[in-house]
Design a protein around this motif. Structure first.
Motif, PDB file in Angstrom:
ATOM      1  N   ILE A  73      52.657   7.929  -0.041  1.00  0.00           N
ATOM      2  CA  ILE A  73      52.232   6.544   0.175  1.00  0.00           C
ATOM      3  C   ILE A  73      51.031   6.192  -0.697  1.00  0.00           C
ATOM      4  O   ILE A  73      50.864   5.049  -1.102  1.00  0.00           O
ATOM      5  CB  ILE A  73      51.962   6.258   1.674  1.00  0.00           C
ATOM      6  N   GLY A  74      50.182   7.184  -1.015  1.00  0.00           N
ATOM      7  CA  GLY A  74      49.034   6.956  -1.898  1.00  0.00           C
ATOM      8  C   GLY A  74      48.117   5.858  -1.402  1.00  0.00           C
ATOM      9  O   GLY A  74      47.834   5.751  -0.203  1.00  0.00           O
ATOM     10  N   ASP A  75      47.679   5.009  -2.322  1.00  0.00           N
ATOM     11  CA  ASP A  75      46.771   3.910  -1.981  1.00  0.00           C
ATOM     12  C   ASP A  75      47.508   2.693  -1.432  1.00  0.00           C
ATOM     13  O   ASP A  75      46.877   1.689  -1.112  1.00  0.00           O
ATOM     14  CB  ASP A  75      45.965   3.489  -3.214  1.00  0.00           C
ATOM     15  N   ASN A  76      48.830   2.783  -1.330  1.00  0.00           N
ATOM     16  CA  ASN A  76      49.616   1.642  -0.843  1.00  0.00           C
ATOM     17  C   ASN A  76      49.766   1.605   0.669  1.00  0.00           C
ATOM     18  O   ASN A  76      50.456   0.742   1.194  1.00  0.00           O
ATOM     19  CB  ASN A  76      51.013   1.647  -1.470  1.00  0.00           C
ATOM     20  N   GLY A  77      49.159   2.571   1.377  1.00  0.00           N
ATOM     21  CA  GLY A  77      49.311   2.565   2.821  1.00  0.00           C
ATOM     22  C   GLY A  77      48.586   3.700   3.488  1.00  0.00           C
ATOM     23  O   GLY A  77      47.707   4.324   2.900  1.00  0.00           O
ATOM     24  N   GLU A  78      49.002   3.955   4.728  1.00  0.00           N
ATOM     25  CA  GLU A  78      48.340   4.986   5.521  1.00  0.00           C
ATOM     26  C   GLU A  78      49.355   5.676   6.426  1.00  0.00           C
ATOM     27  O   GLU A  78      50.368   5.091   6.809  1.00  0.00           O
ATOM     28  CB  GLU A  78      47.233   4.370   6.365  1.00  0.00           C
ATOM     29  N   LEU A  79      49.050   6.903   6.756  1.00  0.00           N
ATOM     30  CA  LEU A  79      49.850   7.663   7.705  1.00  0.00           C
ATOM     31  C   LEU A  79      49.447   7.218   9.109  1.00  0.00           C
ATOM     32  O   LEU A  79      48.273   7.271   9.461  1.00  0.00           O
ATOM     33  CB  LEU A  79      49.580   9.159   7.522  1.00  0.00           C
ATOM     34  N   VAL A  80      50.413   6.784   9.904  1.00  0.00           N
ATOM     35  CA  VAL A  80      50.081   6.322  11.254  1.00  0.00           C
ATOM     36  C   VAL A  80      50.643   7.239  12.337  1.00  0.00           C
ATOM     37  O   VAL A  80      50.200   7.171  13.483  1.00  0.00           O
ATOM     38  CB  VAL A  80      50.537   4.863  11.514  1.00  0.00           C
ATOM     39  N   GLU A  81      51.604   8.086  11.968  1.00  0.00           N
ATOM     40  CA  GLU A  81      52.173   8.998  12.960  1.00  0.00           C
ATOM     41  C   GLU A  81      52.768  10.205  12.251  1.00  0.00           C
ATOM     42  O   GLU A  81      53.402  10.071  11.203  1.00  0.00           O
ATOM     43  CB  GLU A  81      53.261   8.269  13.743  1.00  0.00           C
ATOM     44  N   LEU A  82      52.553  11.379  12.830  1.00  0.00           N
ATOM     45  CA  LEU A  82      53.163  12.604  12.322  1.00  0.00           C
ATOM     46  C   LEU A  82      53.610  13.425  13.512  1.00  0.00           C
ATOM     47  O   LEU A  82      52.860  13.605  14.476  1.00  0.00           O
ATOM     48  CB  LEU A  82      52.171  13.420  11.484  1.00  0.00           C
TER      49      LEU A  82
END
Length: 137
Positions: A73-82
């Motif tokens: 995802i890089g700078d285009n987003g964020e991890l919200v769940e794993l």
């Protein structure tokens, strides 16, 4: 970096390989304050616990899966769940492979779901998982 409008279900993420060393496992366990000897003491691991070799940490494999998602995802987003599960043990000396693909895209919500896994050289899935990322740009 992916663009929400262009990602497609079934698209593969770049694979990564890992070859943990005794030093990297020792440092990882020191960093997370994990004193379990199966991750650094070969005599204890093989003679007492009866494993064939030093055991690669399950949480380390989870960290590799989260890295797959955040690097994709890089700078285009964020991890919200794993979410992941350790299904088989991995051992020092094995080359492990992290892979994944896009399994769902919710364009209106700005979300993508990734199916991830760590596999052994023999092709066994050691740690399957999923990640949800939120596109922010």
């Amino acid at each position: 970096m992916p663009d929400l409008q262009n990602v497609q279900v079934g698209e593969s993420l770049s694979e990564r390989t890992f070859e943990p060393s005794s030093v990297s496992l020792f440092l990882y366990n020191a960093a997370i304050w994990n004193p379990h000897r199966i991750h650094f003491d070969e005599i204890y691991t093989t003679q007492v616990e009866k494993h064939p070799a030093i055991v690669v940490d399950g949480p380390l494999q989870g960290d590799w899966l989260s890295q797959m998602a955040t690097e994709w995802i890089g700078d285009n987003g964020e991890l919200v769940e794993l979410e992941y599960s350790n299904r088989r043990a991995a051992y020092l000396g094995q080359r492990l492979r992290a892979s994944g693909e896009i399994s769902a895209v919710e364009r209106d919500a700005g979300l993508g779901t990734l199916t991830l896994q760590i596999t052994s050289e023999g092709g066994y899935v050691l740690s399957p998982g999923t990640a949800v990322v939120r596109f922010t740009s």
